[in-house]
Design a protein around this motif. Structure first.
Motif, mmCIF file in Angstrom:
data_model
loop_
_atom_site.group_PDB
_atom_site.id
_atom_site.type_symbol
_atom_site.label_atom_id
_atom_site.label_comp_id
_atom_site.label_asym_id
_atom_site.label_seq_id
_atom_site.Cartn_x
_atom_site.Cartn_y
_atom_site.Cartn_z
ATOM 1 N N LYS A 147 51.920 42.550 43.051
ATOM 2 C CA LYS A 147 50.689 43.281 42.762
ATOM 3 C C LYS A 147 50.330 43.210 41.285
ATOM 4 C CE LYS A 147 50.830 46.635 46.496
ATOM 5 N NZ LYS A 147 50.901 48.043 46.840
ATOM 6 N N GLU A 148 51.323 43.271 40.426
ATOM 7 C CA GLU A 148 51.057 43.191 38.990
ATOM 8 C C GLU A 148 50.493 41.820 38.608
ATOM 9 O OE1 GLU A 148 51.290 45.668 36.792
ATOM 10 O OE2 GLU A 148 51.935 47.028 38.379
ATOM 11 N N LEU A 149 51.000 40.766 39.212
ATOM 12 C CA LEU A 149 50.476 39.429 38.952
ATOM 13 C C LEU A 149 49.050 39.303 39.472
ATOM 14 C CD1 LEU A 149 51.180 36.611 37.824
ATOM 15 C CD2 LEU A 149 51.894 36.008 40.146
ATOM 16 N N ALA A 150 48.776 39.904 40.622
ATOM 17 C CA ALA A 150 47.412 39.890 41.165
ATOM 18 C C ALA A 150 46.453 40.645 40.250
ATOM 19 C CB ALA A 150 47.398 40.502 42.561
ATOM 20 N N TYR A 151 46.897 41.787 39.706
ATOM 21 C CA TYR A 151 46.046 42.526 38.765
ATOM 22 C C TYR A 151 45.789 41.706 37.510
ATOM 23 C CZ TYR A 151 47.043 46.656 41.618
ATOM 24 O OH TYR A 151 47.166 47.553 42.638
ATOM 25 N N PHE A 152 46.790 40.950 37.055
ATOM 26 C CA PHE A 152 46.630 40.097 35.879
ATOM 27 C C PHE A 152 45.589 39.012 36.136
ATOM 28 C CE2 PHE A 152 47.922 36.281 33.517
ATOM 29 C CZ PHE A 152 47.779 36.761 32.222
ATOM 30 N N PHE A 153 45.687 38.326 37.277
ATOM 31 C CA PHE A 153 44.717 37.283 37.600
ATOM 32 C C PHE A 153 43.316 37.852 37.795
ATOM 33 C CE2 PHE A 153 48.317 34.527 39.342
ATOM 34 C CZ PHE A 153 48.383 33.797 38.170
ATOM 35 N N TYR B 51 32.414 36.516 41.215
ATOM 36 C CA TYR B 51 32.318 37.603 42.186
ATOM 37 C C TYR B 51 33.113 37.268 43.444
ATOM 38 C CZ TYR B 51 28.219 39.150 39.471
ATOM 39 O OH TYR B 51 27.378 39.566 38.488
ATOM 40 N N ILE B 52 33.098 36.014 43.836
ATOM 41 C CA ILE B 52 33.832 35.601 45.027
ATOM 42 C C ILE B 52 35.337 35.555 44.754
ATOM 43 C CG2 ILE B 52 34.180 33.677 46.628
ATOM 44 C CD1 ILE B 52 31.161 33.066 46.224
ATOM 45 N N LEU B 53 35.712 35.082 43.563
ATOM 46 C CA LEU B 53 37.130 34.915 43.242
ATOM 47 C C LEU B 53 37.857 36.216 42.904
ATOM 48 C CD1 LEU B 53 37.119 31.700 41.030
ATOM 49 C CD2 LEU B 53 37.809 31.917 43.413
ATOM 50 N N SER B 54 37.152 37.217 42.423
ATOM 51 C CA SER B 54 37.833 38.410 41.899
ATOM 52 C C SER B 54 38.653 39.191 42.925
ATOM 53 C CB SER B 54 36.846 39.327 41.190
ATOM 54 O OG SER B 54 35.900 39.837 42.079
ATOM 55 N N PRO B 55 38.225 39.386 44.172
ATOM 56 C CA PRO B 55 39.093 40.142 45.082
ATOM 57 C C PRO B 55 40.206 39.326 45.735
ATOM 58 C CG PRO B 55 36.980 39.770 46.125
ATOM 59 C CD PRO B 55 36.883 39.213 44.747
ATOM 60 N N ILE B 56 40.177 38.011 45.600
ATOM 61 C CA ILE B 56 41.142 37.170 46.313
ATOM 62 C C ILE B 56 42.593 37.444 45.901
ATOM 63 C CG2 ILE B 56 41.876 34.780 46.677
ATOM 64 C CD1 ILE B 56 38.931 34.042 46.859
ATOM 65 N N PRO B 57 42.932 37.551 44.593
ATOM 66 C CA PRO B 57 44.338 37.850 44.266
ATOM 67 C C PRO B 57 44.832 39.181 44.833
ATOM 68 C CG PRO B 57 43.201 37.068 42.320
ATOM 69 C CD PRO B 57 42.166 37.265 43.375
ATOM 70 N N ARG C 95 48.235 42.177 48.577
ATOM 71 C CA ARG C 95 48.422 43.221 49.582
ATOM 72 C C ARG C 95 48.964 42.646 50.880
ATOM 73 N NH1 ARG C 95 43.667 47.714 48.996
ATOM 74 N NH2 ARG C 95 44.148 48.232 46.849
ATOM 75 N N ARG C 96 48.635 41.407 51.138
ATOM 76 C CA ARG C 96 49.131 40.765 52.351
ATOM 77 C C ARG C 96 50.612 40.409 52.218
ATOM 78 N NH1 ARG C 96 47.550 40.466 57.533
ATOM 79 N NH2 ARG C 96 47.859 38.413 58.403
ATOM 80 N N LEU C 97 51.027 39.984 51.017
ATOM 81 C CA LEU C 97 52.390 39.518 50.819
ATOM 82 C C LEU C 97 53.378 40.616 50.440
ATOM 83 C CD1 LEU C 97 51.776 36.209 48.855
ATOM 84 C CD2 LEU C 97 52.321 36.488 51.274
ATOM 85 N N SER C 98 52.911 41.664 49.803
ATOM 86 C CA SER C 98 53.836 42.679 49.302
ATOM 87 C C SER C 98 54.221 43.657 50.406
ATOM 88 C CB SER C 98 53.215 43.438 48.137
ATOM 89 O OG SER C 98 52.131 44.217 48.588
ATOM 90 N N ASP C 99 55.416 44.189 50.285
ATOM 91 C CA ASP C 99 55.849 45.217 51.213
ATOM 92 C C ASP C 99 55.600 46.571 50.573
ATOM 93 O OD1 ASP C 99 57.698 44.812 49.246
ATOM 94 O OD2 ASP C 99 59.438 45.160 50.525
#
Length: 131
Positions: free
Chosen positions: A67-73, A42-48, A53-57
């Motif tokens: 974002k696609e890599l974050a969705y994968f993780f 539960y703690i790890l799931s929103p982190i990617p 969102r912080r890194l992408s423009d």
């Protein structure tokens, strides 16, 4: 005022999900606390998603690799959270009733996290960034 109502409803649904998780551990017929390890997921799931969102423009409207890599993780973390109680139940570490309660709690908690991103992640005047 709509943001406060959304925040209260998300808090209520999160409390319901955690209640299912605690019932799977604390009921007398189950009595083991191994299912509490899904709290890590539960703690790890929103982190990617937060990192992406912080890194992408937001200038390009096409698919963004970050974002696609974050969705994968995030998908891997969510699948692992649903898989852990099944593995514990198949090894007879927990009972199948506790596994069902953990799965119900997982569904409610992850839908709450998804609702948080839908409500507060739109980027309009009321977003999670101002909290």
């Amino acid at each position: 005022m709509a943001g406060i109502k959304a925040l209260v409803s998300l808090s209520f649904s999160g409390a319901i999900g955690l209640t299912f998780l605690l019932l799977s551990c604390a009921l007398e017929q189950y009595g083991v606390y191994w299912p509490m390890f899904v709290l890590i997921f539960y703690i790890l799931s929103p982190i990617p998603t937060f990192i992406a969102r912080r890194l992408s423009d937001d200038t390009e409207s096409g698919c963004n690799a970050c974002k696609e890599l974050a969705y994968f993780f995030t998908t891997g973390i969510v699948v692992s959270a649903f898989g852990l109680p099944i593995v514990l139940a198949r090894n007879y570490t927990i009972q199948w009733g506790a596994c069902g309660l953990v799965m119900t709690g997982n569904a409610v908690i992850f839908l709450t996290i998804l609702g948080f991103f839908f409500i507060f992640g739109r980027g309009d005047d009321f977003s999670w960034e101002q909290w």
